[in-house]
Each structure stands twice: as structure tokens, then as C-alpha cells.
Scaffold this motif. Sequence first.
Motif, short mmCIF file in Angstrom:
data_model
loop_
_atom_site.label_atom_id
_atom_site.label_comp_id
_atom_site.label_asym_id
_atom_site.label_seq_id
_atom_site.Cartn_x
_atom_site.Cartn_y
_atom_site.Cartn_z
N UNK A 203 0.83 -1.22 0.00
CA UNK A 203 0.00 0.00 0.00
C UNK A 203 0.85 1.26 0.00
N UNK A 204 1.94 1.24 -0.77
CA UNK A 204 2.81 2.40 -0.94
C UNK A 204 3.07 2.60 -2.43
N UNK A 205 3.42 3.82 -2.80
CA UNK A 205 3.71 4.09 -4.20
C UNK A 205 5.09 3.57 -4.60
N UNK A 206 6.02 3.56 -3.65
CA UNK A 206 7.34 2.95 -3.87
C UNK A 206 7.82 2.37 -2.55
N UNK A 207 8.54 1.25 -2.63
CA UNK A 207 9.00 0.56 -1.43
C UNK A 207 9.98 1.43 -0.64
N UNK A 208 9.88 1.36 0.66
CA UNK A 208 10.80 2.09 1.54
C UNK A 208 11.81 1.09 2.10
N UNK A 209 12.74 0.70 1.26
CA UNK A 209 13.69 -0.36 1.61
C UNK A 209 14.68 0.05 2.69
N UNK A 210 14.78 1.34 2.96
CA UNK A 210 15.69 1.79 4.02
C UNK A 210 15.18 1.40 5.40
N UNK A 211 13.87 1.14 5.52
CA UNK A 211 13.30 0.80 6.83
C UNK A 211 13.70 -0.61 7.27
N UNK A 212 13.52 -1.66 6.44
CA UNK A 212 14.04 -2.98 6.85
C UNK A 212 15.53 -2.96 7.14
N UNK A 213 16.30 -2.19 6.37
CA UNK A 213 17.74 -2.12 6.60
C UNK A 213 18.04 -1.58 8.00
N UNK A 214 17.31 -0.57 8.42
CA UNK A 214 17.53 0.00 9.75
C UNK A 214 17.07 -0.96 10.84
N UNK A 215 15.94 -1.65 10.59
CA UNK A 215 15.44 -2.63 11.55
C UNK A 215 16.46 -3.73 11.78
N UNK A 216 17.00 -4.27 10.70
CA UNK A 216 17.99 -5.35 10.81
C UNK A 216 19.24 -4.86 11.53
#
Length: 280
Positions: A203-216
Motif C-alpha cells: 500500500x505504498x507508491x514505492x518501497x521504503x527499503x531503508x526501513x528494513x535495513x535500519x530494523x535489521x
Amino acid sequence: MTSAKQQRERGFAALRLNEREAKPRTRGITEIRGPYYTPMGKRYLSDVLETMGAYVDSLKFAGGSFVLMPRPAVKELIDLAHQHEVLVSTGGFMERVLAAGADAVESYLRECRDIGFDIVELSAGFITISIEDWVRLVKKTREMGLKVTAEVGIQFGAGGASAPEALEAAGMGDVGWMIQRAHRLLEAGAQRIMIESEGITESVRSWRTEIPARVVAELGLEKVMFEAADPQVFAWYVRDYGPEVNLFVDHSQIVQLECLRSGIWGTSELWGRVQAYKGD
């Protein structure tokens, strides 16, 4: 047949697969969605687990679906999962139970324990709750002898079937605050943190891949599981974080995901590229 025996007796055993931890795994965990978008009875679940049970670690009832089903049918599904060394989760229905008060919470947790659930998921996608109360819920659930998966995310209103426009209007939370809450919930006794996909890859226009990176980076791979019930999404997680990333997918996707994890098949981007090394 147990999942361990199932894995030992797989066909074409001379062909190499990426080596996987035996159950109970701490990495490369796969949780599958149970009844919600489609019904699931013991015959269908038996088919899934007889063929792919070695690769399923937990089964999650979504949307409080167990409330609609006859109690014996719920118990049959739970018992069948346990026969295949698969834990069973309530999904995030506690949000609905909380509105009925503390006595309802106590009754709900007691019945979850008595019917055989292993894991209670505690989420707050639709509600506002203080971190202190959330921590109190984790501790209460653990005192009842149940494991806890705590779900966190950045999108208010996540966990339903809202349109992207409605979620955009609701706004997003701060990633740092999400991670801080995750730390508190782990310290309180949650065994794992589920990262809600809405606002990140759904449900986003583009993936926010920086968020999983920060979580990990801040929580580590073992303590988190990512919602990824879309083949493009779980393929991306495997590509970027390896075959031992913990993922939640739909029951219909377990074969496709395990083909990726094992390194035997995949899209042109991943075909033959997913590897593992365990030494001797």
C-alpha cells in the motif's frame, strides 16, 4: 510423519539444497497465514503440511477467523499443526479484545491457552496504546504460559484492507519510535517482532527499503520477522538478507518461498544465486 522425518525422506535426495536449521529454528523461520482470505479446514491443512510441513514453522490465524469457526474445528487445526511441529499463532486479534476490557483480555488469553495456541500476537495497527500498557500485555501473556509475537509498524490503520489513499491520509509514524518500541517489547518478553508491511512494501507508491535495513541493523535478523505475502516482496527479502531471513507469507506461497530459500529455483534475478555455507 514428522517434519524432521519428512525432510530426511524427501525425494531426489542426491540433489543438493541449501542446508536449513532443524526445527525449532531460530533463523529462516516461515510463518504461513491460515484461514482468512480463504477457508482452511483439516483436509487442506493436512495436504499443505504432509507435503511442505518440514519448511513451515508457524501457522497464523488472521483477522480473528477462529472466532467464527466451530471450536472443535479450531482445535483440529491446532492439533494437526502440532503433529507437524508447527506452532500456532492467534494473529493480532488482541486489538479487538482490548475494547471489551481487562476481564475479556484475561478470558481470551485463558481460552487461547486451553485450546492449544502457542503464540499470541500483540499488535496495535488500528488502536492507540501506550508502550507501558503494551509491555504490561506482553508480561501478562507470558505469565499465562504463552509466547508473544509483537507486531510494530509505521502505518496507522495497518492490518486491514484499507486503500493506499486512506492510509496516506492517516499518515505514517517515525521509524525510530517504532524500533524503540520493539526494543521495549523484546525486553518485556516478546520472542519476536513482526514488522508490518503496510507503509514499507504494501500500500505504498514505492518501497521504503531503508526501513528494513535500519530494523535489521538495530534489532538483528533473528529477532524480527517481515510480513512479505507477495512473491516480489519475499524474493527481495531473500535477495537482500539471504535465505535465513524470517518471513510471513500466505499458505499458498510456501512452495515458492522454499524454492528460493533452498536455492533450487527462482526468478531470473535469483535463479542459481541463493547460496549457503555451513562448513562441515
